[in-house]
Design a protein around this motif. Structure first.
Motif, mmCIF file in Angstrom:
data_model
loop_
_atom_site.group_PDB
_atom_site.id
_atom_site.type_symbol
_atom_site.label_atom_id
_atom_site.label_comp_id
_atom_site.label_asym_id
_atom_site.label_seq_id
_atom_site.Cartn_x
_atom_site.Cartn_y
_atom_site.Cartn_z
ATOM 1 N N SER A 160 17.571 21.958 3.468
ATOM 2 C CA SER A 160 17.719 20.806 3.322
ATOM 3 C C SER A 160 16.753 19.942 2.427
ATOM 4 N N PRO A 161 17.585 19.203 1.592
ATOM 5 C CA PRO A 161 16.824 18.602 0.581
ATOM 6 C C PRO A 161 16.113 17.132 1.159
ATOM 7 N N CYS A 162 16.565 16.947 2.479
ATOM 8 C CA CYS A 162 16.080 15.792 3.014
ATOM 9 C C CYS A 162 15.437 16.051 4.461
ATOM 10 N N PRO A 163 13.964 16.628 4.356
ATOM 11 C CA PRO A 163 13.414 16.971 5.601
ATOM 12 C C PRO A 163 13.191 15.719 6.463
ATOM 13 N N ALA A 164 13.410 15.852 7.688
ATOM 14 C CA ALA A 164 13.322 14.857 8.678
ATOM 15 C C ALA A 164 11.709 14.198 8.747
ATOM 16 N N SER A 165 11.411 12.918 9.152
ATOM 17 C CA SER A 165 10.193 12.497 8.859
ATOM 18 C C SER A 165 9.923 11.414 10.155
ATOM 19 N N SER A 166 8.811 11.214 10.685
ATOM 20 C CA SER A 166 8.645 10.171 11.750
ATOM 21 C C SER A 166 8.424 8.835 11.039
ATOM 22 N N PRO A 167 8.399 7.625 11.573
ATOM 23 C CA PRO A 167 8.041 6.440 11.122
ATOM 24 C C PRO A 167 6.895 6.492 10.374
ATOM 25 N N GLU A 168 5.803 6.888 11.106
ATOM 26 C CA GLU A 168 4.460 7.004 10.431
ATOM 27 C C GLU A 168 4.397 7.584 9.428
ATOM 28 N N SER A 169 4.991 8.837 9.075
ATOM 29 C CA SER A 169 4.854 9.766 7.943
ATOM 30 C C SER A 169 5.682 8.973 6.850
ATOM 31 N N SER A 170 6.640 8.303 6.983
ATOM 32 C CA SER A 170 7.513 7.855 6.088
ATOM 33 C C SER A 170 6.839 6.531 5.672
ATOM 34 N N ARG A 171 5.943 6.037 6.322
ATOM 35 C CA ARG A 171 5.444 4.677 5.479
ATOM 36 C C ARG A 171 4.210 5.206 4.779
ATOM 37 N N ALA A 172 3.822 6.458 4.794
ATOM 38 C CA ALA A 172 2.823 6.985 3.943
ATOM 39 C C ALA A 172 3.569 7.232 2.408
ATOM 40 N N GLY A 173 4.698 7.440 2.546
ATOM 41 C CA GLY A 173 5.487 7.562 1.539
ATOM 42 C C GLY A 173 5.549 8.721 0.449
ATOM 43 N N ASP A 174 4.859 9.859 1.213
ATOM 44 C CA ASP A 174 4.686 11.151 0.374
ATOM 45 C C ASP A 174 4.326 12.125 1.318
ATOM 46 N N ARG A 175 4.792 13.564 0.959
ATOM 47 C CA ARG A 175 4.564 14.778 1.764
ATOM 48 C C ARG A 175 2.905 14.909 1.644
ATOM 49 N N PRO A 176 2.526 15.632 2.717
ATOM 50 C CA PRO A 176 1.184 15.907 2.838
ATOM 51 C C PRO A 176 0.756 16.745 1.678
ATOM 52 N N SER A 177 -0.448 16.515 1.009
ATOM 53 C CA SER A 177 -0.854 17.253 -0.254
ATOM 54 C C SER A 177 -1.382 18.688 0.289
#
Length: 593
Positions: free
Chosen positions: A35-52
């Motif tokens: 899926s091109p759209c991996p699910a995220s939690s509200p906390e992670s979506s606020r970060a606005g980026d994937r973990p480095s």
């Protein structure tokens, strides 16, 4: 030159394979991708980026190796090999060709030297179509096309081919004689036909007059500094050098980034841009330089005539180039960069502008550049940022479904899809492009018309014994003060117009993915035309100095001519006296008979 060319291609065989910056994960046994759209939690979506992801040790080793050193050393070797060709060859032609033919011959040499870049651009166009790691990777897994900004062509292949051809061209030079004979008719124009015949008939004197003297390095070293002072003390030469350095800065900067300008501004691929440069622009320049030599020969232009002709053609080409500023295209519509997610135009890019309510449910990266084209004609930075939930197909045939951001801009219900690659530019830009090419050819031809007369101006304003040194310094100055810095500061200024930068695998800023085309056009053309404007002011000063130089030369020639005329009169009176004496002798002989 050949060894240096091979050295430039070395980094390809030392570094690893090119890794495409993409979010596509192909599956070998299925047509379905992740899926091109991996699910995220509200906390992670606020970060606005994937973990480095921390770089690996192999990545650190790769980044520590400076591959540019190979390119630098290769270019140094190529420069050493190229240096003697032009100054010594052109000086030889001007010394041993008839004055009325020298301009035509030099025009032919410079025209032939331009044919090389024609084949170079065509070879570059062919190599740009070939993937950089062809033969090592399965091309079915490559999801990008040559029109993508992430595409890297087989740049190294052209250097290998050029290196082999250069090595083959070196073979005939090994069979040239150690020293070239001096033509008899160029030694002393004051010799009578009887003297010339006597020199030709006498083997000892022929060798004495025709063979070149061996070079005395110690004498040359002692005379170098006074000779250099004499050359640099010529104000016409100094002004000419300044004008050509400034105009070469403009020319080299323009030619270096013209393919990139065509790519970014008119949406053409790198392969097509190189092809157009090689097939359209360069032949126009070659034809212009050859025609300039023909004009000089036909109309027998003097030094001032050549200067006026070169200045006039350059000024006319300058005015034609101003029309390029009106041949603009609009920015590509990229959501979050040049337009909002609702389709409103505006190029105030910030990293936060890439995120919207339509993709807030996905854990997307703002650093990725994997553009997709929505059905609404807007390009999205990645399938994730387009809000696409699922995908089908594999490789280049991948199609993304249920793209929520496409639906927001299109305001249509239903399953809206997106395909790989950026959206093509509008029809209006395609209509402007042919006019841009036509004007480019015309301006290149007109400007290059003054190339040969301008070069002959340099040759004619220098003493014959300083000619080779003057041409050598001219070539060195244009390469070091124009060939090296111009691409650097042109590139730095153009980079200020970048809207979205890519990122390297190991971290750090990569190549620019999209430019603000309107600002790019103004900066690129403004810098090119601005440098030429400065050179025109120096030309005015050069004309004043040249006029004074010509008057001094005419005065010296008149003084020398009067001295020669007096000498000829003495010789004539002496000859008449001898003839009278011979007649008297013949009369006495007839009387005795």
């Amino acid at each position: 030159m050949s060894f240096g060319t091979f050295l430039i291609a070395m980094p390809h065989f030392i570094i690893g394979r090119y890794k495409i910056e993409t979010s596509i994960r192909s599956s070998a046994n299925s047509t379905n991708n992740l899926s091109p759209c991996p699910a995220s939690s509200p906390e992670s979506s606020r970060a606005g980026d994937r973990p480095s992801i921390l770089p690996s040790r192999g990545c650190e080793r790769e980044s520590s190796v400076s591959m540019w050193i190979y390119v630098l050393l290769g270019n140094i070797l190529r420069g050493i090999g190229e240096t003697p060709v032009q100054p010594l060859g052109i000086s030889y032609i001007d010394d041993y060709a008839q004055s009325e033919n020298a301009a035509l011959y030099i025009g032919c040499v410079q025209t032939i030297s331009i044919i090389g870049p024609v084949f170079g651009f065509l070879l570059g166009s062919l190599c740009a179509k070939i993937y950089v790691d062809f033969g090592y990777v399965d091309m079915e897994t490559v999801t990008i096309t040559p029109g993508d900004t992430r595409w890297v062509g087989a740049w190294w292949l052209g250097y290998l081919i050029a290196g082999v051809i250069t090595l083959m061209a070196a073979v005939p030079f090994w069979f040239l004689p150690k020293s070239l004979p001096m033509p008899v008719d160029k030694h002393d124009s004051s010799c009578t036909p009887e003297q010339t015949r006597f020199i030709k008939d006498s083997p000892r004197l022929e060798h004495k007059f025709r063979a070149e003297e061996p070079a005395n390095l110690h004498l040359m070293a002692n005379e170098f500094v006074p000779t250099l002072k004499s050359l640099l003390g010529n104000p016409v030469y100094i002004i000419y050098l300044c004008v050509t350095i400034i105009q070469f800065n403009s020319l080299i900067g323009m030619v270096t980034y013209k393919p990139k300008y065509i790519e970014q501004h008119y949406g053409q691929s790198a392969s097509k841009a190189n092809f157009l440069m090689g097939m359209i622009n360069i032949p126009a320049v070659a034809l212009g330089m050859f025609s300039g030599g023909v004009v000089m020969k036909k109309y027998k232009l003097g030094v001032m005539g050549a200067a006026k002709f070169a200045f006039g053609t350059s000024l006319l080409g300058y005015f034609l180039s101003l029309f390029f500023l009106a041949m603009g295209c609009e920015n590509t519509k990229v959501a979050g960069i040049t337009v909002s997610y609702t389709g409103v135009e505006g190029s105030s890019y910030e990293e936060r502008s890439l995120f919207s309510d339509c993709n807030s449910g996905c854990l997307c990266s703002s650093r990725e550049w994997d553009p997709v084209c929505g059905e609404n004609g807007i390009t999205y930075v990645s399938p994730c940022l387009a809000g696409c939930i699922s995908s089908s197909g594999s490789g280049r045939n991948t199609v993304f479904d249920n793209c929520q951001c496409v639906a927001v801009a299109d305001s249509r219900p239903g399953n809206l899809t997106a395909t790989l690659g950026p959206c093509p530019r509008g029809d209006s830009c395609d209509k402007v492009f042919p006019y841009f090419l036509a004007l480019s050819v015309l301006s290149s031809f007109i400007i290059s018309l003054g190339g040969t007369p301008g070069f002959m101006l340099l040759v004619r304003c220098i003493k014959p014994e300083l000619k080779s040194l003057a041409l050598g310094i001219h070539m060195m100055a244009t390469r070091t003060l124009a060939g090296i810095p111009a691409p650097i500061y042109f590139g730095a200024i153009i980079d200020t117009t970048c809207l979205k930068w890519g990122y390297k695998t190991c971290g750090g800023r990569g190549a620019c993915r999209i430019y603000n085309t309107s600002v790019y056009r103004i900066v690129y053309l403004g810098l090119t035309l601005g440098l030429r404007t400065v050179s025109f002011f120096l030309c005015i000063l050069g004309f004043a100095l040249l006029k004074g130089h010509i008057k001094r030369e005419e005065k010296n020639a008149l003084t020398n001519g009067n001295a020669e005329l007096e000498s000829l009169r003495k010789e004539e009176s002496s000859s008449l006296h001898c003839e009278q004496f011979a007649l008297d002798c013949n009369a006495d002989r007839e009387t005795h008979l």
